[in-house]
Design a protein around this motif. Structure first.
Motif, PDB file in Angstrom:
ATOM      1  N   TYR A  27       0.883  -1.172   0.000  1.00 23.17           N
ATOM      2  CA  TYR A  27       0.000   0.000   0.000  1.00 23.17           C
ATOM      3  C   TYR A  27       0.915   1.214   0.000  1.00 23.17           C
ATOM      4  CZ  TYR A  27      -3.822   2.914   2.112  1.00 23.17           C
ATOM      5  OH  TYR A  27      -4.767   3.866   2.422  1.00 23.17           O
ATOM      6  N   LEU A  30       1.044   8.161  -1.211  1.00 28.98           N
ATOM      7  CA  LEU A  30       1.948   9.211  -1.658  1.00 28.98           C
ATOM      8  C   LEU A  30       1.279  10.569  -1.760  1.00 28.98           C
ATOM      9  CD1 LEU A  30       2.451   9.370  -5.475  1.00 28.98           C
ATOM     10  CD2 LEU A  30       0.946   7.625  -4.511  1.00 28.98           C
ATOM     11  N   SER A  52       1.614  -3.328  -6.028  1.00 25.72           N
ATOM     12  CA  SER A  52       1.432  -2.010  -5.415  1.00 25.72           C
ATOM     13  C   SER A  52       0.022  -1.474  -5.639  1.00 25.72           C
ATOM     14  CB  SER A  52       2.404  -0.988  -6.025  1.00 25.72           C
ATOM     15  OG  SER A  52       3.729  -1.375  -5.851  1.00 25.72           O
ATOM     16  N   LEU A  53      -0.510  -0.818  -4.619  1.00 28.08           N
ATOM     17  CA  LEU A  53      -1.729  -0.023  -4.770  1.00 28.08           C
ATOM     18  C   LEU A  53      -1.370   1.384  -4.344  1.00 28.08           C
ATOM     19  CD1 LEU A  53      -4.846   0.052  -5.277  1.00 28.08           C
ATOM     20  CD2 LEU A  53      -5.116  -0.348  -2.827  1.00 28.08           C
ATOM     21  N   LEU A  54      -1.628   2.376  -5.218  1.00 25.08           N
ATOM     22  CA  LEU A  54      -1.203   3.744  -4.942  1.00 25.08           C
ATOM     23  C   LEU A  54      -2.370   4.584  -4.448  1.00 25.08           C
ATOM     24  CD1 LEU A  54       0.758   2.626  -7.344  1.00 25.08           C
ATOM     25  CD2 LEU A  54       1.673   4.941  -7.102  1.00 25.08           C
ATOM     26  N   ILE A  55      -2.245   5.099  -3.252  1.00 22.77           N
ATOM     27  CA  ILE A  55      -3.268   5.945  -2.657  1.00 22.77           C
ATOM     28  C   ILE A  55      -2.740   7.373  -2.659  1.00 22.77           C
ATOM     29  CG2 ILE A  55      -4.704   6.329  -0.618  1.00 22.77           C
ATOM     30  CD1 ILE A  55      -5.090   3.559  -1.858  1.00 22.77           C
ATOM     31  N   LEU A  56      -3.486   8.268  -3.299  1.00 27.37           N
ATOM     32  CA  LEU A  56      -2.995   9.634  -3.486  1.00 27.37           C
ATOM     33  C   LEU A  56      -3.493  10.591  -2.417  1.00 27.37           C
ATOM     34  CD1 LEU A  56      -1.430  11.556  -5.447  1.00 27.37           C
ATOM     35  CD2 LEU A  56      -3.654  12.121  -6.423  1.00 27.37           C
ATOM     36  N   GLN A  81     -10.949   2.349   2.454  1.00 27.89           N
ATOM     37  CA  GLN A  81      -9.528   2.522   2.769  1.00 27.89           C
ATOM     38  C   GLN A  81      -9.073   1.484   3.798  1.00 27.89           C
ATOM     39  OE1 GLN A  81      -8.555   6.379   4.321  1.00 27.89           O
ATOM     40  NE2 GLN A  81      -6.353   6.028   4.190  1.00 27.89           N
TER      41      GLN A  81
END
Lengths: 355, 355
Positions: A27, A30, A52-56, A81
């Motif tokens: 997780y 960024l 990967s999982l990208l959380i903005l 989330q």
């Protein structure tokens, strides 16, 4: 071509700090400006057969949210989330706010309300392999009063180190501290000591904070005695506080002054009963960090410094002090500082006992 | 000040397309360049007492991933992403690739492999309230051979419409088509007809695609008969194909030609047996879209056009044709085109039956 330092930074995060392996769910949380580092991190993750999982996040998103959200919305738990965090093995946080003051003027009650609502997520993260780092950008450089180029040099100087070697030295220091039951800091206007009996010293070797470099404990609260002068400034709720002097008796601050920010210091000490006791005593060991930047992730790890924190103690050190605050204050030791464990001098004149 | 068109766009997505309400979990999947639109979307979501989770994608992230991932990694199901999707009520996809050709040169087998692995996520998304839109950026403007300013005008002209009014007209057209059991397109070098008996006409009113504007069905495959000439070019696997002529007998393409891209067209028709049959016949109704841009999200909805798709049919229309492809080809109808439902002229000389 990508700045090769970004590639090295990503490799340290994935390989050293969080030890990503095939099959891991990563997780990656960024800030917008950290996108270049995120690209290198996902490459490192993918090349190890992990996902990967990208959380903005971003300054504008945070501010937009907190200004727009309804009162009931502040109570709404972000289940999507939480589920993503629960299903993850590794969490990597890439901080790079475009504006470090994006939340200026927001009612702190709303921020605290939201933090309380999302607390189960923060708690869940602590159960995983997790690491926090920063990606140098203009916002952070400006906060540090530096050009972006100088700030990049500063951050990578602190971060791109031989962490196996750094760890060995930190473990050596930790083991030595465990041989004794007291700690004593001596220096200009300073002679402070405390019992560390049955307390645990922890070496912070870059697995949770990158950069890292400190060996810390929570002293036996009531045994802290003496005086200390901290020369390095720090921020408390936006106010800069500098030249702090504290006198302890039976663990409690009985006298205090600051060359700058005296009122803010007084307010901090009055937050609750625990704020007048030390929750932490620590030694900063990262010699890649040579100056303060008013960013505690870096400042408390400056090489050849010590720091103490007023307020909440660490359960992992068997500390018991409770407070709503944990305020780190730092002191240079290089010129004339001395550290004793029991009756043994473990640091003096800029050198550790092994140097 | 934010371009007020971005604010309106966000409002349409949240209020009209996905009908976000208090308590909703919103999964906002954005490309990096769509950040300004994402900021407005999260404000709209927050002001309704709902919660956003932002999942980031970008041209560099996609390319970095697919180049770096191991063979075994291609099989790794992203459970953290799946759990986040499952826990969401609404999914909004904001496309804005900085480079529409970022995946050029990647082995298509690897892309298909990955798509197959993540298929349960795509399927899960279709179970939710979901909407796909684009945020105009330089990458998309360049693909459309337009300046960014002109492209923004183009996108917002197509998107910021009175969707309640548009919907009413689309429903009127759909209901009229349901009164009959055949559809017939007449125009230059064109007289094509098919049975639509027991098939469903669907009005695409902007709840899944924004912009939208088409009324479509899957015809009874074996009944498609006649000739058609498509004047508007389109892309198939990167190749531009233009001036397509098709002759159908008992539903099957028995003769074909293209003024440009003949080989690519031949390859498409040979993908499988289903590729020679129509999976869709449709009428484009969005008069805010006045020209093609080689982006099917927009092109198939150009006002005063029809389109047919070779290949896979829509189960929601009760279509049965199966194929690995679904290739939309578009024809202008404004100058001399005529559409008949049964024996009733429903469109002629640029006007619908109600105009």
């Amino acid at each position: 071509m990508t700045d090769p330092r970004i590639v090295k930074h990503a490799r340290i995060l994935v390989e050293y700090s969080t030890k990503v392996k095939a099959g891991d769910m990563v997780y990656l949380w960024l800030d917008l400006d950290a996108h270049p580092l995120a690209v290198e991190v996902i490459k490192q993750v993918a090349s190890r057969g992990a996902s990967s999982l990208l959380i903005l996040d971003s300054s504008q998103l945070s501010r937009g949210y907190i200004d727009a959200v309804t009162e009931e919305g502040l109570d709404l738990f972000p289940k999507h989330q939480f589920e993503a965090v629960k299903a993850s093995d590794v969490l990597i946080r890439l901080r790079s706010p475009s504006n470090t003051r994006a939340l200026a003027g927001v009612d702190p009650k709303r921020l605290i309300h939201r933090q309380k609502t999302t607390r189960p997520i923060s708690d869940e993260i602590l159960e995983k392999r997790w690491c926090l780092t920063i990606h140098p950008n203009s916002g952070l450089a400006q906060e540090a009063k530096m050009s972006l180029t100088d700030y990049q040099d500063f951050v990578y100087g602190a971060t791109l180190r031989d962490w196996d070697k750094e760890s060995k030295l930190m473990f050596k220091l930790r083991d030595k501290l465990h041989e004794h039951t007291t700690i004593r800091f001596i220096g200009e206007d300073t002679d402070l000591q405390a019992s560390t009996e049955d307390r645990t010293w922890v070496a912070s070797t870059g697995t949770h904070n990158m950069p890292s470099g400190e060996v810390f404990t929570s002293p036996v609260e009531s045994t802290v005695e003496g005086d200390i002068f901290f020369d390095i400034p720090f921020l408390y709720q936006g106010a800069e506080i500098q030249g702090v002097r504290l006198k302890f008796k039976e663990g409690k601050v009985v006298k205090f002054s600051a060359e700058k920010g005296q009122e803010a210091l007084a307010a901090a000490l009055d937050v609750d009963d625990g704020a007048r006791y030390l929750g932490e005593m620590a030694i900063g060991t990262n010699r890649g960090i040579k100056r303060y930047t008013l960013n505690m992730l870096f400042d408390e790890k400056i090489g050849d410094t010590i720091h103490c924190a007023l307020g909440n103690a660490y359960p992992e050190c068997k500390g018991t002090n409770k407070s709503a605050v944990h305020i780190d204050i730092i002191k240079s030791m290089k010129d004339g500082g001395k550290i004793l464990a029991g009756d043994e001098v473990i640091y003096e004149n800029g050198k550790y006992f092994w140097e």
